[in-house]
Design a protein around this motif. Structure first.
Motif, PDB file in Angstrom:
ATOM      1  N   ALA A   1      14.347  53.633 -29.809  1.00  0.00           N
ATOM      2  CA  ALA A   1      14.369  52.409 -29.008  1.00  0.00           C
ATOM      3  C   ALA A   1      13.573  51.315 -29.716  1.00  0.00           C
ATOM      4  CB  ALA A   1      13.788  52.674 -27.624  1.00  0.00           C
ATOM      5  N   SER A   2      14.122  50.111 -29.744  1.00  0.00           N
ATOM      6  CA  SER A   2      13.463  48.982 -30.393  1.00  0.00           C
ATOM      7  C   SER A   2      12.304  48.481 -29.536  1.00  0.00           C
ATOM      8  CB  SER A   2      14.465  47.854 -30.605  1.00  0.00           C
ATOM      9  OG  SER A   2      14.897  47.338 -29.350  1.00  0.00           O
ATOM     10  N   ASP A   3      11.454  47.653 -30.142  1.00  0.00           N
ATOM     11  CA  ASP A   3      10.351  47.053 -29.387  1.00  0.00           C
ATOM     12  C   ASP A   3      10.885  46.243 -28.209  1.00  0.00           C
ATOM     13  OD1 ASP A   3       8.563  48.179 -31.140  1.00  0.00           O
ATOM     14  OD2 ASP A   3       8.278  46.364 -32.334  1.00  0.00           O
ATOM     15  N   ARG A   4      12.000  45.539 -28.433  1.00  0.00           N
ATOM     16  CA  ARG A   4      12.578  44.739 -27.352  1.00  0.00           C
ATOM     17  C   ARG A   4      13.053  45.637 -26.216  1.00  0.00           C
ATOM     18  NH1 ARG A   4      17.319  40.115 -28.011  1.00  0.00           N
ATOM     19  NH2 ARG A   4      17.491  39.599 -25.789  1.00  0.00           N
ATOM     20  N   ALA A   5      13.653  46.774 -26.567  1.00  0.00           N
ATOM     21  CA  ALA A   5      14.111  47.696 -25.533  1.00  0.00           C
ATOM     22  C   ALA A   5      12.939  48.269 -24.754  1.00  0.00           C
ATOM     23  CB  ALA A   5      14.933  48.820 -26.160  1.00  0.00           C
ATOM     24  N   ILE A   6      11.856  48.577 -25.453  1.00  0.00           N
ATOM     25  CA  ILE A   6      10.670  49.097 -24.775  1.00  0.00           C
ATOM     26  C   ILE A   6      10.123  48.063 -23.794  1.00  0.00           C
ATOM     27  CG2 ILE A   6       8.282  49.845 -25.093  1.00  0.00           C
ATOM     28  CD1 ILE A   6      10.263  51.956 -25.897  1.00  0.00           C
ATOM     29  N   THR A   7      10.069  46.795 -24.226  1.00  0.00           N
ATOM     30  CA  THR A   7       9.593  45.731 -23.334  1.00  0.00           C
ATOM     31  C   THR A   7      10.470  45.634 -22.092  1.00  0.00           C
ATOM     32  OG1 THR A   7       8.693  44.461 -25.191  1.00  0.00           O
ATOM     33  CG2 THR A   7       9.135  43.256 -23.155  1.00  0.00           C
ATOM     34  N   ARG A   8      11.780  45.704 -22.282  1.00  0.00           N
ATOM     35  CA  ARG A   8      12.708  45.637 -21.160  1.00  0.00           C
ATOM     36  C   ARG A   8      12.503  46.824 -20.221  1.00  0.00           C
ATOM     37  NH1 ARG A   8      17.080  44.838 -23.896  1.00  0.00           N
ATOM     38  NH2 ARG A   8      17.853  46.955 -23.969  1.00  0.00           N
ATOM     39  N   LEU A   9      12.299  48.010 -20.792  1.00  0.00           N
ATOM     40  CA  LEU A   9      12.107  49.197 -19.964  1.00  0.00           C
ATOM     41  C   LEU A   9      10.797  49.138 -19.187  1.00  0.00           C
ATOM     42  CD1 LEU A   9      13.446  51.942 -22.390  1.00  0.00           C
ATOM     43  CD2 LEU A   9      14.461  51.243 -20.217  1.00  0.00           C
ATOM     44  N   ARG A  10       9.791  48.522 -19.778  1.00  0.00           N
ATOM     45  CA  ARG A  10       8.537  48.359 -19.026  1.00  0.00           C
ATOM     46  C   ARG A  10       8.748  47.445 -17.821  1.00  0.00           C
ATOM     47  NH1 ARG A  10       3.994  50.589 -20.566  1.00  0.00           N
ATOM     48  NH2 ARG A  10       3.849  51.555 -22.627  1.00  0.00           N
ATOM     49  N   GLY A  11       9.592  46.429 -17.977  1.00  0.00           N
ATOM     50  CA  GLY A  11       9.938  45.593 -16.841  1.00  0.00           C
ATOM     51  C   GLY A  11      10.689  46.371 -15.781  1.00  0.00           C
ATOM     52  N   THR A  12      11.582  47.271 -16.221  1.00  0.00           N
ATOM     53  CA  THR A  12      12.313  48.110 -15.282  1.00  0.00           C
ATOM     54  C   THR A  12      11.362  49.032 -14.533  1.00  0.00           C
ATOM     55  OG1 THR A  12      14.265  48.054 -16.705  1.00  0.00           O
ATOM     56  CG2 THR A  12      14.164  49.820 -15.069  1.00  0.00           C
ATOM     57  N   ALA A  13      10.408  49.619 -15.253  1.00  0.00           N
ATOM     58  CA  ALA A  13       9.430  50.490 -14.606  1.00  0.00           C
ATOM     59  C   ALA A  13       8.640  49.719 -13.550  1.00  0.00           C
ATOM     60  CB  ALA A  13       8.485  51.077 -15.654  1.00  0.00           C
TER      61      ALA A  13
END
Length: 461
Positions: free
Chosen positions: A258-270
């Motif tokens: 997962a890219s850094d951008r994807a991780i950031t998006r997933l943190r928003g989802t969490a």
């Protein structure tokens, strides 16, 4: 369709429109059907008789295209997994009508309640399927699983096997499964954790009605039997991938992390789901803490699967070891030849390598060509998958225009802010100003159009 089921056929008209839009193949041409009927009459002659071994299959209860069966026996401190895979290559010859049509389709395309099969039913759901109604030709992979979960390919042979039972995820009992089934699953799972694998088992989205008659998306996590069954396939794929890599041939499945951008998006989802994801915790470790039977945690697991880098195929290339980030290993696909074109060719290569023979020309010549063909088929499948989810979301929200919803911004882009609704497994876009990923917003639903598979929100706070 692995992300959504529609057992009550609530979305029939919309699904028909999706089939037309994405040109999902339907009926087979007469010459392909005729070739399948003829191939189904073939009588195996070069297969060893293994009908005395106790093989079973384990799949969704309504499945009839059964690619795999398994038998297990102890081998000292190890377990020996005999993994039988439908011998599609026995029925399909390179260049024949069945082969050419499979190259055109690439995969079996699944929709709720229907599928566009890779091969006609005479093969995929009858003669080649490992059903428990008689002997079936199979390619049997003997895989040794050590106490530490390590896997090694012991041998490959063509054999006639006889499934003793068609077991179903929904109601299988432990006493119906071979001894060693749970033990192998535990070993393989422990090995995954030791090497830092990120494989997750997200739930399925299922369309249903609530008490008020509204359409809803509910989540169905995998059963324990389903999860354990997946480790048998994983063990076989890992063992074969290692053998092919050492032989400097094959076709491999690869995926970036997962890219850094994807991780950031997933943190928003969490954050949207009120999940506590510590800032210093890796995604893989966080996922292991989640409970797929909890709706919010299950929805996050689905978002994590969508948020990772897409998987693809690559042929063997000297000096470049293929890597699959979710598996944290070199990995290949061989266990679903009734549903994936590539598997039949990788099976042929594995059979040759295990028996000290040259890889057949039809397989070796196919490896450089298959990545493009499989990518096209998977792109279609992903588009269909996304369209079905969009349809279900629009149907679910239809009639609720004007209502307010709490959401969290998960990503920003040219099309606006991506938002995750806090109370529903719905992802959408909204025009928003002055927001950052992780920001909490309130949105109003302005349109839910099932015909166009479109939902539109506006930010109000």
């Amino acid at each position: 369709m692995k992300t959504l089921r529609d057992p009550d056929c609530l979305l029939a008209d919309g699904l028909n429109a999706i089939r037309e839009q994405f040109q999902v193949p339907q009926d087979f041409a007469p010459e392909v059907e005729a070739a399948a009927q003829k191939a189904a009459q073939r009588v195996p002659s070069g297969h060893r008789d293994r009908a005395d071994m106790h093989y079973v299959t384990l799949d969704p209860g309504n499945s009839t295209d059964l690619d795999q069966a398994f038998a297990i026996e102890p081998a000292g401190r190890d377990w020996l997994l005999h993994y039988a895979i439908a011998d599609v290559g026995f029925f399909v010859d390179p260049g024949d009508p069945l082969d050419l049509e499979a190259w055109r389709r690439g995969t079996t395309c699944y929709l709720p309640g229907a599928k566009a099969s890779l091969y006609p039913k005479a093969l995929s759901e009858k003669a080649a399927s490992l059903l428990p109604d008689g002997d079936r030709p199979a390619t049997v992979f003997a895989v040794r699983v050590g106490p530490d979960g390590s896997t090694r390919l012991e041998g490959v042979e063509k054999a006639l096997i006889r499934s003793r039972a068609k077991l179903a995820y929904e109601n299988v009992r432990d006493d119906e499964l071979p001894a060693g089934f749970a033990a192998i699953a535990g070993r393989v799972k422990a090995a995954e954790e030791a090497r830092g694998a990120m494989r997750v088992d997200p739930p399925e989205q299922e369309v249903a009605r609530d008490a008020l008659g509204h359409y809803i998306l509910q989540l169905r996590p995998q059963t324990l039997a389903e999860q354990r069954n997946a480790t048998l396939s994983l063990a076989t794929n890992l063992a074969v991938a290692d053998a092919l890599w050492q032989a400097q041939t094959g076709l491999f499945r690869v995926m970036p992390g997962a890219s850094d951008r994807a991780i950031t998006r997933l943190r928003g989802t969490a954050k949207a789901f009120a999940l506590d994801w510590p800032a210093d915790m890796a995604l893989a470790e966080f996922e292991k803490r989640l409970n797929p039977f909890d709706p919010r945690e299950a929805a996050f697991l689905m978002a994590a699967r969508r948020g990772g880098g897409g998987a693809s195929y690559v042929p063997f290339m000297a000096g470049e070891k293929p890597w699959h980030a979710a598996m944290a290993a070199t990995y290949c696909h061989i266990t679903a030849p009734l549903r994936r074109l590539a598997d039949r060719h990788v099976i042929a290569a594995a059979m040759a390598v295990a028996n000290g023979q040259p890889v057949p020309d039809f397989a070796a010549d196919a490896f450089p060509l298959l990545p493009k063909v499989m990518a096209k088929a998977e792109a279609r499948d992903n588009q269909v998958d996304r369209a079905v989810v969009d349809l279900a979301e629009a149907v679910m929200l239809s009639g609720r225009e004007g209502e307010r919803f709490a959401a969290v911004v998960t990503d920003l882009g040219e099309a606006g802010a991506r938002i995750q609704l806090c109370e529903h497994p719905v992802v959408s876009r909204v025009t928003a100003n002055g927001v950052v990923p992780g920001a909490e917003v309130t949105v109003r639903l302005t349109r839910a159009d099932p015909v166009r598979r479109e939902i539109v929100f506006e930010q109000i706070a």
